[in-house]
Motif scaffolding. Structure first.
Motif, PDB file in Angstrom:
ATOM      1  N   THR A 144       0.905  -1.253  -0.080  1.00 49.05           N
ATOM      2  CA  THR A 144      -0.319   0.195  -0.118  1.00 49.05           C
ATOM      3  C   THR A 144       0.949   0.673  -0.214  1.00 49.05           C
ATOM      4  OG1 THR A 144      -0.116   0.138   2.397  1.00 49.05           O
ATOM      5  CG2 THR A 144      -2.217  -0.899   1.473  1.00 49.05           C
ATOM      6  N   LEU A 145       2.114   1.159  -0.186  1.00 45.92           N
ATOM      7  CA  LEU A 145       3.069   2.101  -0.187  1.00 45.92           C
ATOM      8  C   LEU A 145       2.713   3.008  -1.432  1.00 45.92           C
ATOM      9  CD1 LEU A 145       5.421   2.711   2.398  1.00 45.92           C
ATOM     10  CD2 LEU A 145       7.022   1.607   0.136  1.00 45.92           C
ATOM     11  N   GLY A 146       2.599   4.494  -1.599  1.00 46.68           N
ATOM     12  CA  GLY A 146       2.548   4.835  -2.453  1.00 46.68           C
ATOM     13  C   GLY A 146       3.352   7.128  -2.077  1.00 46.68           C
ATOM     14  N   LEU A 147       2.048   7.566  -3.447  1.00 45.71           N
ATOM     15  CA  LEU A 147       2.422   9.116  -2.621  1.00 45.71           C
ATOM     16  C   LEU A 147       1.819   9.428  -2.057  1.00 45.71           C
ATOM     17  CD1 LEU A 147       4.030   9.737  -6.130  1.00 45.71           C
ATOM     18  CD2 LEU A 147       5.332   9.239  -4.673  1.00 45.71           C
ATOM     19  N   LEU A 148       1.959   9.960  -1.028  1.00 47.51           N
ATOM     20  CA  LEU A 148       1.096  11.556  -0.318  1.00 47.51           C
ATOM     21  C   LEU A 148       1.115  12.519  -0.767  1.00 47.51           C
ATOM     22  CD1 LEU A 148      -1.165  12.039   2.047  1.00 47.51           C
ATOM     23  CD2 LEU A 148       1.179  12.937   3.992  1.00 47.51           C
ATOM     24  N   MET A 149       0.004  13.439  -0.816  1.00 50.73           N
ATOM     25  CA  MET A 149      -0.087  15.217  -1.618  1.00 50.73           C
ATOM     26  C   MET A 149      -0.773  15.072   0.324  1.00 50.73           C
ATOM     27  SD  MET A 149       0.605  14.724  -3.952  1.00 50.73           S
ATOM     28  CE  MET A 149       0.862  13.587  -5.257  1.00 50.73           C
ATOM     29  N   SER A 150       0.628  15.442   0.866  1.00 43.66           N
ATOM     30  CA  SER A 150      -0.262  16.266   2.646  1.00 43.66           C
ATOM     31  C   SER A 150      -1.414  17.542   2.580  1.00 43.66           C
ATOM     32  CB  SER A 150       1.616  16.823   2.846  1.00 43.66           C
ATOM     33  OG  SER A 150       0.676  17.071   4.392  1.00 43.66           O
ATOM     34  N   THR A 151      -1.939  17.250   3.225  1.00 44.51           N
ATOM     35  CA  THR A 151      -3.156  19.100   3.251  1.00 44.51           C
ATOM     36  C   THR A 151      -3.017  19.698   4.127  1.00 44.51           C
ATOM     37  OG1 THR A 151      -3.741  17.768   5.521  1.00 44.51           O
ATOM     38  CG2 THR A 151      -4.859  17.283   3.156  1.00 44.51           C
ATOM     39  N   LYS A 152      -1.152  19.323   4.856  1.00 44.59           N
ATOM     40  CA  LYS A 152      -0.451  20.628   5.533  1.00 44.59           C
ATOM     41  C   LYS A 152       0.176  22.018   4.655  1.00 44.59           C
ATOM     42  CE  LYS A 152       1.349  17.801   8.808  1.00 44.59           C
ATOM     43  NZ  LYS A 152       2.815  17.054   9.175  1.00 44.59           N
ATOM     44  N   SER A 153      -0.659  22.972   4.803  1.00 46.02           N
ATOM     45  CA  SER A 153      -0.050  24.322   2.948  1.00 46.02           C
ATOM     46  C   SER A 153       1.569  24.898   3.567  1.00 46.02           C
ATOM     47  CB  SER A 153      -0.886  25.523   3.849  1.00 46.02           C
ATOM     48  OG  SER A 153      -1.401  25.442   4.772  1.00 46.02           O
ATOM     49  N   ILE A 154       2.661  23.986   3.742  1.00 51.68           N
ATOM     50  CA  ILE A 154       3.857  24.287   3.625  1.00 51.68           C
ATOM     51  C   ILE A 154       3.822  24.725   2.600  1.00 51.68           C
ATOM     52  CG2 ILE A 154       6.227  23.940   4.565  1.00 51.68           C
ATOM     53  CD1 ILE A 154       5.315  21.367   6.213  1.00 51.68           C
ATOM     54  N   LYS A 155       4.705  26.571   2.206  1.00 52.45           N
ATOM     55  CA  LYS A 155       5.278  26.673   0.542  1.00 52.45           C
ATOM     56  C   LYS A 155       6.580  26.823   1.063  1.00 52.45           C
ATOM     57  CE  LYS A 155       0.661  28.100  -0.728  1.00 52.45           C
ATOM     58  NZ  LYS A 155       0.119  26.924   0.128  1.00 52.45           N
ATOM     59  N   GLU A 156       7.433  25.110   1.787  1.00 52.90           N
ATOM     60  CA  GLU A 156       8.890  25.180   1.366  1.00 52.90           C
ATOM     61  C   GLU A 156       9.493  24.186   0.241  1.00 52.90           C
ATOM     62  OE1 GLU A 156      12.459  24.693   4.705  1.00 52.90           O
ATOM     63  OE2 GLU A 156      10.129  23.727   4.809  1.00 52.90           O
ATOM     64  N   LEU A 157       9.854  24.500  -0.667  1.00 51.94           N
ATOM     65  CA  LEU A 157      10.186  23.880  -1.609  1.00 51.94           C
ATOM     66  C   LEU A 157      11.708  23.316  -1.346  1.00 51.94           C
ATOM     67  CD1 LEU A 157       9.525  22.199  -4.290  1.00 51.94           C
ATOM     68  CD2 LEU A 157      11.173  24.040  -5.116  1.00 51.94           C
ATOM     69  N   VAL A 158      11.405  21.623  -1.257  1.00 50.35           N
ATOM     70  CA  VAL A 158      12.486  21.065  -1.392  1.00 50.35           C
ATOM     71  C   VAL A 158      13.506  20.082  -1.877  1.00 50.35           C
ATOM     72  CG1 VAL A 158      13.748  19.256   1.087  1.00 50.35           C
ATOM     73  CG2 VAL A 158      12.346  21.070   1.748  1.00 50.35           C
ATOM     74  N   ALA A 159      14.866  20.572  -1.918  1.00 50.46           N
ATOM     75  CA  ALA A 159      15.118  18.810  -3.008  1.00 50.46           C
ATOM     76  C   ALA A 159      16.529  17.777  -1.861  1.00 50.46           C
ATOM     77  CB  ALA A 159      15.836  19.895  -4.342  1.00 50.46           C
ATOM     78  N   PHE A 160      16.551  17.217  -2.473  1.00 50.16           N
ATOM     79  CA  PHE A 160      17.592  16.817  -2.554  1.00 50.16           C
ATOM     80  C   PHE A 160      18.195  15.667  -2.837  1.00 50.16           C
ATOM     81  CE2 PHE A 160      14.586  16.205   1.170  1.00 50.16           C
ATOM     82  CZ  PHE A 160      14.967  16.780   1.829  1.00 50.16           C
ATOM     83  N   CYS A 161      19.756  15.197  -3.556  1.00 48.37           N
ATOM     84  CA  CYS A 161      20.673  14.404  -4.304  1.00 48.37           C
ATOM     85  C   CYS A 161      21.039  13.672  -4.344  1.00 48.37           C
ATOM     86  CB  CYS A 161      20.765  15.840  -5.653  1.00 48.37           C
ATOM     87  SG  CYS A 161      22.417  16.366  -5.075  1.00 48.37           S
ATOM     88  N   ASP A 162      21.634  12.439  -4.341  1.00 47.26           N
ATOM     89  CA  ASP A 162      22.603  11.342  -3.826  1.00 47.26           C
ATOM     90  C   ASP A 162      23.088  10.543  -5.001  1.00 47.26           C
ATOM     91  OD1 ASP A 162      24.155   9.988  -2.179  1.00 47.26           O
ATOM     92  OD2 ASP A 162      22.732   8.829  -1.021  1.00 47.26           O
ATOM     93  N   SER A 163      23.650  10.343  -5.285  1.00 48.96           N
ATOM     94  CA  SER A 163      25.173  10.035  -6.183  1.00 48.96           C
ATOM     95  C   SER A 163      25.654   8.482  -5.503  1.00 48.96           C
ATOM     96  CB  SER A 163      25.784  10.650  -6.663  1.00 48.96           C
ATOM     97  OG  SER A 163      27.069   9.734  -7.891  1.00 48.96           O
ATOM     98  N   ASP A 164      25.424   7.508  -6.253  1.00 46.22           N
ATOM     99  CA  ASP A 164      26.515   6.057  -6.344  1.00 46.22           C
ATOM    100  C   ASP A 164      27.954   6.265  -6.380  1.00 46.22           C
ATOM    101  OD1 ASP A 164      26.189   5.845  -8.562  1.00 46.22           O
ATOM    102  OD2 ASP A 164      25.355   3.248  -8.592  1.00 46.22           O
ATOM    103  N   TRP A 165      28.426   7.427  -7.122  1.00 45.48           N
ATOM    104  CA  TRP A 165      29.698   7.576  -7.456  1.00 45.48           C
ATOM    105  C   TRP A 165      30.228   6.256  -8.567  1.00 45.48           C
ATOM    106  CZ3 TRP A 165      30.552  12.177  -7.569  1.00 45.48           C
ATOM    107  CH2 TRP A 165      30.201  13.411  -6.954  1.00 45.48           C
ATOM    108  N   ALA A 166      30.169   6.129  -9.109  1.00 44.64           N
ATOM    109  CA  ALA A 166      30.852   5.034 -10.453  1.00 44.64           C
ATOM    110  C   ALA A 166      30.944   3.760 -10.173  1.00 44.64           C
ATOM    111  CB  ALA A 166      31.870   5.832 -10.896  1.00 44.64           C
TER     112      ALA A 166
END
Length: 193
Positions: A144-166
């Motif tokens: 049942t894991l899926g995507l949550l579209m939250s009802t909280k109205s936090i107007k903060e855009l956050v980005a994460f990135c990662d790499s497995d380094w070759a």
């Protein structure tokens, strides 16, 4: 405003109000108090059943830690000891990876694993099939894991990135991944070599 829009649309088009959305194109829409959850529970359970893993033990992670998958051509050039044979029926592996790829649209947690497995569609080996079945066992743990579209109205855009380094033993290329969230809601994600 929504009721007014429905009246305007009914004047122009022939429409029928079916109430709250429950299913759309195979996506189940649930409405807990936290927001709207989009998942493919039915599809995930069908995938587990089709793979014959209904009685199997669920996996805790999509891929084993430090798993190094290689292509058949790489193994011929650099034999590493244990022989890993090509699959007799490679279409089974291809179908499994295709179905997992479709599931990544609502399960970003398996994106990296499916991206890794999709590199070996040309000539899959037994180890590739075993890794794909492990991803399915991981999906079985929480279908049942899926995507949550939250009802909280936090107007903060956050980005994460990662790499497995070759870490790819064959090409030595890196596979970066990223995700972008608005508050608690995941907007975009990708894992690509």
């Amino acid at each position: 405003m929504i009721d007014q829009l429905k009246v305007i649309l009914q004047d122009i088009f022939k429409i029928k109000d079916l109430g709250h959305l429950r299913y759309f194109l195979g996506i189940e829409v649930a409405r807990p108090s936290e927001g709207i959850v989009l998942n493919r529970r039915k599809y995930a359970l069908e995938l587990v059943l089709e793979a014959g893993l209904s009685a199997g033990k669920p996996a805790g992670t999509p891929l084993e830690l430090n798993l190094k998958l290689t292509s058949y051509e790489f193994d011929k050039k650099f034999p590493l000891g244990e022989k890993d044979e090509l699959l007799t029926y490679p279409s089974m592996f291809g179908r499994t990876v295709e179905r997992l790829l479709y599931l990544t649209m609502s399960r970003p947690d398996i994106s990296f694993a499916v991206q890794t497995l999709s590199q070996y569609m040309q000539s899959p080996k037994q180890s590739h099939l075993e890794a794909a079945l492990r991803v399915i066992r991981y999906v079985k743990k929480e279908p049942t894991l899926g995507l949550l579209m939250s009802t909280k109205s936090i107007k903060e855009l956050v980005a994460f990135c990662d790499s497995d380094w070759a870490s790819c033993a064959v090409s030595r290329k890196l596979a970066p991944g990223y995700c972008i969230k608005m508050g608690d809601s995941l907007l975009s994600w990708k894992s690509k070599k």
